[in-house]
Design an enzyme around this catalytic site. Structure first.
Site, PDB file in Angstrom:
ATOM      1  N   ARG A  20     -28.332   6.206 -37.048  1.00 58.46           N
ATOM      2  CA  ARG A  20     -27.980   5.007 -36.273  1.00 58.46           C
ATOM      3  C   ARG A  20     -27.203   3.994 -37.113  1.00 58.46           C
ATOM      4  NH1 ARG A  20     -33.825   5.132 -33.321  1.00 58.46           N
ATOM      5  NH2 ARG A  20     -33.195   6.313 -31.451  1.00 58.46           N
ATOM      6  N   HIS A  28     -31.012   9.775 -29.574  1.00 58.23           N
ATOM      7  CA  HIS A  28     -32.387   9.580 -29.128  1.00 58.23           C
ATOM      8  C   HIS A  28     -33.272  10.603 -29.813  1.00 58.23           C
ATOM      9  CE1 HIS A  28     -35.880   9.509 -26.335  1.00 58.23           C
ATOM     10  NE2 HIS A  28     -35.792  10.824 -26.418  1.00 58.23           N
TER      11      HIS A  28
END
Length: 378
Positions: A195, A208
């Site tokens: 991320r 995710h």
């Protein structure tokens, strides 16, 4: 338990006998120290294969739902053969779900490269597109949150890639690799995380991951149902396209992410992608045009069925010819001399393990894509 037993693992494997039209079941023993295998016919209570050396076999290749070729027989591993093996390997073969979200799909090759370099095994993978009803079901635990509608709009805005990951303590390892939900926080606290590297904000945060073993089981079933009938919409377009298959040896070596990055950097669009565990009959059918023409036909079939491969729909102007030029000559040694920048020159080992298959004839581009994504796939 003795030291010898510590090094022996037992699985139940099945082989479909095409002559008898029957699945034969075996106990499959793997001995780590000397890389030998032996097999026992469960029904007939007799030795099927005496202890035989298989240098190319690794323990990480053996897991439930994996496939393996042993003397031209394609074995499917369906269960652990004893409690020792189950106890020793169950947590090492833990599974979780990863999603590459719409904002990170253009970086899919780099994300996959991170996965391979961190030791994850990709058991299943596919590109798809969620409708609002499916997104509601998948993100049901977020219902009522202020960001819920924004999340649904975003996750349905473009293609996503669902990945069934496997490895030791996979849920927590993948969570750690992802980093904090907010990429800004991730860049401070975990600058090497996915991320931090690829995320934009707390919604468009690249990937995710399941937050528990229970959630992982539910989410894997959502995208890769045990009844084999996925409902998510395929992203295949079936026009102006050609077929690419990243071969099992290249997947096992961890090169698939790098190969995909090279394809996208060259300006090709990847409009569909899926992992396949090819049955021998399907591989023979797919390669039928080479039967009696190419002397390596049988070895090509064996390679394609030796483990998971990744099929891609590649789109571009004059896609079959343009992509074939990028792939290079069938023999990687020739490719390295004549076309050193091609995919086979960079990633191929020999004429059989030459990294990727590409459509040879322009008129077959759409047909090969349809074979994978209409006939075999979701």
């Amino acid at each position: 338990m003795s030291e010898g037993c510590e090094d022996r693992y037992c699985f139940i494997a099945e082989w479909y006998d095409p002559h008898a039209a029957f699945k034969r079941r075996y106990q499959f023993m793997y001995y780590v120290k000397d890389k030998t295998v032996e097999m026992f016919d469960v029904k007939n209570h007799r030795v099927f294969l005496k202890r035989t050396k298989m240098d190319e076999l690794r323990l990480e290749d053996l897991y439930i739902n994996s496939t393996l070729n042993v003397f031209s027989r394609q074995l499917n591993f369906v269960d652990y053969g004893d409690e020792f093996t189950r106890r020793k390997l169950a947590n090492k073969k833990e599974r979780t779900l990863g999603l590459i979200k719409p904002d990170a799909v253009p970086k899919m090759g780099q994300v996959l490269d991170v996965l391979f370099k961190n030791g994850f095994l990709i058991a299943n993978m596919k590109m798809c597109r969620l409708n609002r009803t499916e997104a509601l079901e998948f993100y049901q635990e977020h219902q009522g949150k202020t960001y819920f509608d924004t999340l649904l709009n975003y996750i349905t805005s473009g293609p996503i890639i669902a990945i069934e990951l496997m490895g030791p303590d996979c849920v927590s390892q993948w969570t750690d690799l992802l980093g904090p939900t907010d990429p800004a926080t991730a860049r401070t606290q975990a600058p090497n995380s996915i991320r931090a590297r690829f995320g934009k904000d707390s919604i468009q945060n690249a990937c995710h991951g399941s937050d528990s073993i229970g959630a992982a089981a539910r989410e894997i079933e959502f995208f890769f149902p045990s009844n084999g009938s996925p409902v998510q919409k395929s992203t295949a377009i079936f026009s102006d396209c050609t077929c690419c298959v990243i071969k099992p040896h290249a997947v096992k070596s961890g090169a698939a992410g790098d190969i995909i990055s090279k394809i996208m950097e060259a300006g090709f669009e990847i409009s569909m992608l899926q992992v396949f565990h090819m049955e021998k009959a399907n591989a023979e059918e797919f390669y039928e045009v080479y039967k009696g023409v190419v002397q390596e036909y049988g070895e090509m079939v064996n390679e394609l069925t030796s483990g998971p491969c990744i099929a891609l729909e590649i789109r571009a102007n004059d896609a079959p010819k343009a992509f074939r030029d990028m792939v290079g000559p069938a023999d990687p040694e020739i490719a390295r001399h004549l076309r050193p920048r091609t995919l086979r020159a960079k990633f191929g080992n020999n004429k059989i393990q030459n990294a990727v298959h590409c459509t040879d004839l322009p008129e077959d581009g759409e047909l090969e894509v349809e074979y994978f994504f209409r006939i075999l796939g979701c």
